[in-house]
Design an enzyme around this catalytic site. Structure first.
Site, PDB file in Angstrom:
ATOM      1  N   LYS A 272      78.007  51.513  11.234  1.00 38.82           N
ATOM      2  CA  LYS A 272      79.012  51.366  12.296  1.00 38.82           C
ATOM      3  C   LYS A 272      78.339  51.150  13.646  1.00 38.82           C
ATOM      4  O   LYS A 272      77.544  51.974  14.098  1.00 38.82           O
ATOM      5  CB  LYS A 272      79.890  52.618  12.346  1.00 38.82           C
ATOM      6  N   LYS A 284      90.716  58.752  24.243  1.00 42.10           N
ATOM      7  CA  LYS A 284      90.130  60.075  24.087  1.00 42.10           C
ATOM      8  C   LYS A 284      90.265  60.884  25.371  1.00 42.10           C
ATOM      9  O   LYS A 284      90.408  60.317  26.462  1.00 42.10           O
ATOM     10  CB  LYS A 284      88.635  59.947  23.753  1.00 42.10           C
ATOM     11  N   ASP A 295      78.156  56.091  19.478  1.00 45.14           N
ATOM     12  CA  ASP A 295      79.031  55.706  18.375  1.00 45.14           C
ATOM     13  C   ASP A 295      78.497  54.505  17.589  1.00 45.14           C
ATOM     14  O   ASP A 295      79.138  54.037  16.652  1.00 45.14           O
ATOM     15  CB  ASP A 295      80.444  55.407  18.891  1.00 45.14           C
ATOM     16  N   ASP A 354      92.001  55.068  17.754  1.00 44.29           N
ATOM     17  CA  ASP A 354      90.748  55.818  17.820  1.00 44.29           C
ATOM     18  C   ASP A 354      90.129  56.023  16.438  1.00 44.29           C
ATOM     19  O   ASP A 354      89.033  56.565  16.327  1.00 44.29           O
ATOM     20  CB  ASP A 354      90.977  57.180  18.487  1.00 44.29           C
ATOM     21  N   ARG A 358      86.433  52.935  10.816  1.00 49.48           N
ATOM     22  CA  ARG A 358      86.727  52.554   9.434  1.00 49.48           C
ATOM     23  C   ARG A 358      87.242  51.117   9.337  1.00 49.48           C
ATOM     24  O   ARG A 358      87.110  50.476   8.298  1.00 49.48           O
ATOM     25  CB  ARG A 358      87.720  53.539   8.827  1.00 49.48           C
TER      26      ARG A 358
END
Length: 508
Positions: A272, A284, A295, A354, A358
């Site tokens: 990712k 967030k 991230d 958010d 995936r």
């Protein structure tokens, strides 16, 4: 934008003896243990062929004077005039025993390296106990990221520049062991550098450029898909997540062709690469949002791993598929309730923007499976639920049961401590949508890490052994340094994935 220098790991040499002449500004690292009961406990030097009785006695007397007891990872620096170094650093291993694990040595070496501000050269007898672990720990413990420091705040010293591991034999395979450890630690540093680079300087296009440069320099085949190609070829997840940013997404493919024979083993790696995650429209909270610079930790580890596989000439085919996007809120961003089509045709109702990781990973997994891999390893900073379930240092490993357990066991063996987790069949029902094939989140607050793994499972081709490693917290240390782990990017799970590749080369 020019590529910054990043961390420059120290060079590694092996030697059978200490130098005959004094080496200025050098330190000898020696392991010590706790001897005696609690009231009379004292630090005792672990026996080494490089220290005679006089030197050992002088070190132990100095340690006693300072109250050192040899506690685990306790460091004490003393002067030893009889030795050809400027000082000795004693690092504690705890209670005396017959042997110590590689992770114990690795952490002790890391603590030692972190404590040596202003020292450029070290000799170490930790290599007596485990050469590979000692070298890895020293390099990783010495890690520092200074690319964005001005002259005003940059460290005045150059950091650790040279490691000499003392060993009884400097011939092969000793040199090969030291070189392998140096290569692995240097790869982890690459991943750490990526994670620590701020999102102002590491956005999707720049991330892709740096991955391409690394790949080409290591002899990899490189393919970069820009936003137009991604849209044309149907990468709905990557495009959807990237819609809210002025800095468009990318997908990078890095291929190492190392397999030999008619049907070489083929391993797909997916990571990712969200270069910053605001949460999009489902924004967030402001507190600690700056941690979302990490991230893309999964992508960083995957890139570092495939580069390492090429540099080490592993006899296996490895293909990395790395989606890169920035998840931002804007007038063009995808909305909660939108439906997108993942690469391969599955439609998804985006209930929460958010839960974007995936979406990009699903596209990449389907593309990776088109290559017909025997194994697929995907890693990502995917869910806050990983931290709730397993804490900040333990990755969750999900997937095909046999391969999942194999990956978790290997991860524990290298000190990254992955833990096998289930994917209960009933969780799929929580991902039902009233308007599409799937929803991207569950309506329940429970089992969030496992629900995310269940979502990804829907995109793995039949017959592919796969593992998903959630490193939401382990990829980024937001607290103080410990062992060989600094604050910031950790490089997890680079060592796990490389060790799995080596295991596949050996055992199929």
């Amino acid at each position: 934008m020019s590529t910054p220098a990043g961390y420059q790991p120290p060079s590694v040499a092996v030697a059978t003896a200490l130098p005959k002449r004094n080496v200025d500004s050098s330190v000898l690292i020696v392991p010590v243990v706790t001897a005696g009961d609690d009231e009379e406990a004292k630090a005792q030097v672990v026996a080494s062929p490089y220290l005679d009785a006089e030197a050992v006695g002088a070190i132990e007397v100095a340690l006693k004077a300072l109250g050192a007891k040899g506690g685990s990872e306790q460091v004490t620096r003393v002067v030893a005039p009889s030795l050809p170094v400027s000082s000795v650093l004693a690092v504690g291993l705890g209670k005396n025993r017959d042997s110590w694990s590689a992770e114990t040595i690795r952490r002790a070496a890391g603590v030692a390296a972190r404590s040596l501000t202003g020292v450029e050269t070290v000799f170490t007898t930790l290599s007596d106990l485990d050469l590979e672990a000692a070298v890895e720990g020293l390099i990783l413990g010495a890690y520092r990221f200074t690319d964005f420091r001005s002259a005003k705040s940059a460290p005045k010293d150059r950091g650790l520049r040279k490691i000499t591991a003392l060993t009884p034999d400097t011939k092969s395979p000793t040199k090969e062991t030291a070189a392998r450890a140096e290569a692995i630690a240097s790869a982890v540093a690459i991943a750490r550098d990526f994670v620590n680079t701020p999102p102002s300087h590491l956005f999707p296009a720049e991330f892709a450029n740096r991955a391409k440069a690394l790949g080409e320099a290591s002899g990899l085949e490189v393919e970069v898909l820009d936003e137009k190609t991604l849209a044309k070829e149907g990468y709905g997840g990557v495009v959807g997540v990237g819609k809210g940013s002025s800095r468009p997404p990318r997908l990078v493919r890095l291929t190492h062709k190392g397999g030999k024979g008619k049907k070489p083993k083929k391993v797909a790696l997916v990571g990712k690469g969200i270069t910053f995650d605001t949460g999009g429209i489902s924004i967030k909270p402001a507190a600690n949002m700056h941690h979302m610079t990490s991230d893309m930790g999964g992508a960083a580890a995957v890139i570092a791993t495939v580069v390492l596989a090429a540099r080490q000439q592993l006899p296996v085919d490895v293909i990395a598929t790395v989606p890169m996007a920035e998840n931002m809120p804007s007038s063009t961003a995808q909305r909660p309730g939108d439906v997108l089509t993942q690469y391969g045709g599955i439609t998804v109702e985006v209930l929460n923007t958010d839960a974007e990781g995936r979406l990009v990973l699903a596209d990449a997994i389907v593309r990776a499976c088109e290559d017909g891999p025997d194994y697929l390893i995907e890693t990502s900073t995917l869910t806050g639920a990983q931290t709730v379930a397993l804490g900040t240092r333990t990755p969750g490993v999900m997937g095909s049961e046999e391969f999942r357990d194999r990956v978790a066991e290997i991860s524990q063996g290298v000190g990254e401590n992955g833990w096998a987790m289930p994917l209960p069949e009933e969780l799929k029902d929580d991902l039902k949508s009233t308007v599409a094939d799937l929803a991207n989140v569950s309506g329940s607050r429970y089992a969030g890490m496992l629900v995310a793994g269940t979502y990804l499972r829907e995109f793995v081709a039949d017959g592919v052994q796969w593992a998903h490693i959630d490193v939401a917290a382990p990829a980024y240390n937001s607290s103080g340094p410990w062992g060989y782990t600094p604050k910031g990017g950790t490089g997890v799970p680079t060592r796990t994935m490389f060790a799995v590749l080596e295991d596949i080369c050996e055992n199929g």
